[in-house]
Design a protein around this motif. Structure first.
Motif: not given
Length: 126
Positions: A98-104
């Motif tokens: 996934k593209a996590f919510k912290d942009l990682s």
């Protein structure tokens, strides 16, 4: 060229991020085996240095690396930058990417794994 990426997050997403990351205790040493690890990759800089010399893979960015152990509720943060994740066996079981919510970039693995780190992270299912 400078690439920047900013995403507006809803207040509920910010609350979620704060609640998730505060659940984990940072550790200094990567455990020998982690069950169902979660890997976060945070892009940091180009693999070309300021002199135009290639220090890593031509098609990659250097990234910070965090490995979460959801059973022990710990997180290990690498002290260096990496340019790849290399499966050291053919039986890597990926649960999600996934593209996590912290942009990682977040990679969820199913099963028990051991890791070794150099310029690249080697992943071996045990």
């Amino acid at each position: 060229m400078k690439i920047t990426n900013e995403i507006d997050l809803h207040e509920k997403s910010l609350d979620y991020l704060n609640s998730v990351f505060t659940q984990y205790t940072e550790i200094d040493r990567l455990p020998e085996i982690i069950k169902n690890p979660i890997i976060h990759m945070y892009p940091k800089k180009d693999t070309y240095n300021y002199d135009g010399e290639l220090d890593g893979y031509i098609d990659a960015l250097f990234f910070e690396l965090c490995i979460y152990d959801t059973d022990e509720m710990t997180v290990w943060k690498s002290k260096r930058l990496h340019d790849a994740i290399i499966p050291a066996c053919k039986h890597i079981e990926i649960g999600q990417i996934k593209a996590f919510k912290d942009l990682s970039t977040m990679i969820v693995l199913n099963g028990h794994y051991t890791f070794s780190t150099n310029a690249a992270l080697s992943v071996l299912k045990v």
